[in-house]
Design a protein around this motif. Structure first.
Motif, PDB file in Angstrom:
ATOM      1  N   ILE A 163      73.168 -29.370  32.743  1.00 45.17           N
ATOM      2  CA  ILE A 163      73.504 -29.073  34.146  1.00 45.17           C
ATOM      3  C   ILE A 163      72.348 -28.351  34.828  1.00 45.17           C
ATOM      4  N   ASP A 164      71.757 -27.358  34.128  1.00 46.69           N
ATOM      5  CA  ASP A 164      70.621 -26.617  34.704  1.00 46.69           C
ATOM      6  C   ASP A 164      69.422 -27.540  34.910  1.00 46.69           C
ATOM      7  N   SER A 165      69.216 -28.462  33.958  1.00 46.50           N
ATOM      8  CA  SER A 165      68.095 -29.392  34.081  1.00 46.50           C
ATOM      9  C   SER A 165      68.265 -30.291  35.295  1.00 46.50           C
ATOM     10  N   ILE A 166      69.485 -30.819  35.480  1.00 41.93           N
ATOM     11  CA  ILE A 166      69.743 -31.680  36.640  1.00 41.93           C
ATOM     12  C   ILE A 166      69.597 -30.883  37.939  1.00 41.93           C
ATOM     13  N   ARG A 167      70.093 -29.636  37.938  1.00 42.13           N
ATOM     14  CA  ARG A 167      70.006 -28.807  39.137  1.00 42.13           C
ATOM     15  C   ARG A 167      68.545 -28.550  39.512  1.00 42.13           C
ATOM     16  N   ASN A 168      67.705 -28.259  38.499  1.00 42.41           N
ATOM     17  CA  ASN A 168      66.287 -28.003  38.775  1.00 42.41           C
ATOM     18  C   ASN A 168      65.584 -29.236  39.308  1.00 42.41           C
ATOM     19  N   LYS A 169      65.943 -30.404  38.761  1.00 42.00           N
ATOM     20  CA  LYS A 169      65.330 -31.641  39.244  1.00 42.00           C
ATOM     21  C   LYS A 169      65.738 -31.937  40.681  1.00 42.00           C
ATOM     22  N   LEU A 170      67.014 -31.667  40.998  1.00 45.96           N
ATOM     23  CA  LEU A 170      67.478 -31.895  42.366  1.00 45.96           C
ATOM     24  C   LEU A 170      66.789 -30.945  43.346  1.00 45.96           C
ATOM     25  N   ARG A 171      66.581 -29.701  42.912  1.00 40.09           N
ATOM     26  CA  ARG A 171      65.928 -28.729  43.799  1.00 40.09           C
ATOM     27  C   ARG A 171      64.493 -29.133  44.127  1.00 40.09           C
ATOM     28  N   ASN A 172      63.837 -29.787  43.191  1.00 41.10           N
ATOM     29  CA  ASN A 172      62.438 -30.177  43.396  1.00 41.10           C
ATOM     30  C   ASN A 172      62.289 -31.585  43.956  1.00 41.10           C
ATOM     31  N   THR A 173      63.424 -32.240  44.233  1.00 41.95           N
ATOM     32  CA  THR A 173      63.375 -33.591  44.789  1.00 41.95           C
ATOM     33  C   THR A 173      62.998 -33.533  46.273  1.00 41.95           C
ATOM     34  N   LYS A 174      62.055 -34.360  46.683  1.00 44.02           N
ATOM     35  CA  LYS A 174      61.620 -34.388  48.081  1.00 44.02           C
ATOM     36  C   LYS A 174      62.463 -35.368  48.879  1.00 44.02           C
ATOM     37  N   VAL A 175      62.912 -34.935  50.056  1.00 41.50           N
ATOM     38  CA  VAL A 175      63.699 -35.786  50.941  1.00 41.50           C
ATOM     39  C   VAL A 175      62.977 -35.904  52.285  1.00 41.50           C
ATOM     40  N   PRO A 176      63.041 -37.053  52.941  1.00 44.12           N
ATOM     41  CA  PRO A 176      62.371 -37.229  54.238  1.00 44.12           C
ATOM     42  C   PRO A 176      63.116 -36.482  55.358  1.00 44.12           C
ATOM     43  N   VAL A 177      62.362 -35.774  56.178  1.00 39.48           N
ATOM     44  CA  VAL A 177      62.919 -35.046  57.323  1.00 39.48           C
ATOM     45  C   VAL A 177      62.182 -35.495  58.583  1.00 39.48           C
ATOM     46  N   LYS A 178      62.920 -35.854  59.620  1.00 34.95           N
ATOM     47  CA  LYS A 178      62.295 -36.235  60.889  1.00 34.95           C
ATOM     48  C   LYS A 178      63.070 -35.612  62.042  1.00 34.95           C
ATOM     49  N   VAL A 179      62.354 -35.344  63.108  1.00 36.38           N
ATOM     50  CA  VAL A 179      62.950 -34.753  64.307  1.00 36.38           C
ATOM     51  C   VAL A 179      62.849 -35.769  65.434  1.00 36.38           C
ATOM     52  N   ILE A 180      63.989 -36.083  66.048  1.00 37.98           N
ATOM     53  CA  ILE A 180      64.018 -37.075  67.120  1.00 37.98           C
ATOM     54  C   ILE A 180      63.853 -36.365  68.453  1.00 37.98           C
ATOM     55  N   LEU A 181      62.722 -36.643  69.111  1.00 38.08           N
ATOM     56  CA  LEU A 181      62.434 -36.009  70.395  1.00 38.08           C
ATOM     57  C   LEU A 181      63.354 -36.536  71.480  1.00 38.08           C
ATOM     58  N   GLY A 182      63.659 -37.807  71.429  1.00 40.96           N
ATOM     59  CA  GLY A 182      64.545 -38.392  72.429  1.00 40.96           C
ATOM     60  C   GLY A 182      64.453 -39.900  72.395  1.00 40.96           C
ATOM     61  N   THR A 183      65.325 -40.563  73.129  1.00 44.36           N
ATOM     62  CA  THR A 183      65.337 -42.027  73.192  1.00 44.36           C
ATOM     63  C   THR A 183      65.528 -42.474  74.639  1.00 44.36           C
ATOM     64  N   THR A 184      65.177 -43.728  74.886  1.00 47.10           N
ATOM     65  CA  THR A 184      65.394 -44.326  76.200  1.00 47.10           C
ATOM     66  C   THR A 184      65.323 -45.837  76.063  1.00 47.10           C
ATOM     67  N   ASN A 185      65.642 -46.554  77.100  1.00 44.29           N
ATOM     68  CA  ASN A 185      65.552 -48.012  77.123  1.00 44.29           C
ATOM     69  C   ASN A 185      64.612 -48.443  78.244  1.00 44.29           C
ATOM     70  N   ILE A 186      63.728 -49.373  77.934  1.00 43.56           N
ATOM     71  CA  ILE A 186      62.837 -49.920  78.954  1.00 43.56           C
ATOM     72  C   ILE A 186      62.901 -51.436  78.876  1.00 43.56           C
TER      73      ILE A 186
END
Length: 330
Positions: free
Chosen positions: A247-270
């Motif tokens: 359990i500790d091994s899996i927890r440590n691996k999950l903590r060090n797993t990288k996930v993508p993060v993005k911030v959406i400034l906004g959207t529009t239609n043209i």
């Protein structure tokens, strides 16, 4: 008398069927009759039905994992299915495989002794062709391996052996290691001809190429763990694997797993016309007010809202709100 036909005997039988000297209907009728199975008391079965069933379960798990690995490695769909798990003498096994073939002799550490993973030559040369950039065809005439081909086979065979560790893990922690690669079965004297072996036959298909991968393990190698080769022990050991260490091994691996993060400034239609007329310096108004928070997306899901700013000379976002589960549209 051996129940396993050699390749020559198989060819003779097919020729007899084609010529009509042997009637297929008579063979079917004979097969449907009640038969008496000959039991050789000089060579009794050493594995019980429960032990054979446990080995079947182990190698079914192995076949699934190995098929996934080979599909990715060869960049071609590979299907693997257990055809049989049976016990034969070493002599019967050697007579049943072609010559030449690809014999990978490996150790079963910490168990004493060696075992064999035999790859049908058509299948082995197809693997080589894919790994070396080809379409995956086998040569018209089977031949011995060149030095380069043998090196490539040794590498992929070792990776195939590595996948034995997980399915065997509930019984014993194995470290399979490739010792050498042979091509002539007659010169590969692993044990005495009358020694009982477990033969696991795995039917393998890659595109239009169909072949067998046979794993041959002597009884003497598995004898120290025979008491563990039962389904009850196998599944009870699997359920006990969730120790605190795991359990500790899996927890440590999950903590060090990288996930993508993005911030959406906004959207529009043209319109397409506006898109074609865009130039450097043009301004695109977004549908988001400057007073509204920005969406912080983790993977494919909005998890936070934040305010834009600058931190340490870099554009940043300060988290202002946590989006609760099910409230992503707010």
């Amino acid at each position: 008398m051996s129940e396993v036909l050699s390749q020559t005997e198989i060819d003779d039988l097919l020729s007899a069927l084609n010529s009509g000297s042997v009637d297929a209907n008579e063979l079917k009728e004979e097969q449907s009759r009640k038969k008496i199975k000959v039991y050789d008391f000089r060579r009794p079965n050493k594995f019980s039905k429960d032990q054979m069933h446990t080995l079947q379960v182990i190698y079914e798990n192995y076949a699934r994992s190995l098929a996934t690995y080979l599909s990715a490695q060869l960049r071609s769909p590979v299907q693997m299915e257990i055809l049989s798990v049976e016990q034969l003498t070493y002599e019967e096994f050697i007579r049943s495989i072609p010559n030449p073939t690809i014999l990978n002799i490996f150790s079963f550490y910490p168990l004493e002794g060696s075992a064999i993973m035999e790859i049908n030559p058509n299948l082995g040369f197809s693997f080589l062709d894919r790994l070396l950039g080809g379409p995956g065809y086998a040569p018209a005439k089977i031949r011995a391996l060149t030095e380069i081909e043998q090196t490539v086979i040794e590498r992929i065979a070792q990776r195939m052996l590595d996948y034995l560790q997980e399915p065997w893990g509930t019984i014993i922690e194995l470290e399979p290691s490739l010792e050498r690669v042979e091509t002539n079965p007659q010169f590969t004297q692993l044990v005495s001809p009358t020694e009982i072996m477990i033969i696991v036959s795995i039917e393998t298909q890659m595109a239009d190429v169909l072949g067998m991968v046979n794993i041959c393990i002597p009884f003497l190698v598995l004898e120290p763990i025979l008491d563990k080769l039962n389904v009850h022990y196998y599944y009870s050991s699997s359920s006990q694997k969730a120790t605190q260490e795991n359990i500790d091994s899996i927890r440590n691996k999950l903590r060090n797993t990288k996930v993508p993060v993005k911030v959406i400034l906004g959207t529009t239609n043209i319109t397409v016309k506006e898109l074609l007329e865009l130039n450097v310096g043009d301004v695109i108004p977004l549908e988001r007010s400057i007073k509204n928070d920005l969406e912080v997306v983790i993977g494919q899901r909005t998890k936070f809202l934040g305010k834009p700013g600058i931190y340490d000379n870099r554009m940043s976002v300060q988290v202002s709100h946590i989006v609760e589960e099910g409230n992503e549209d707010e």
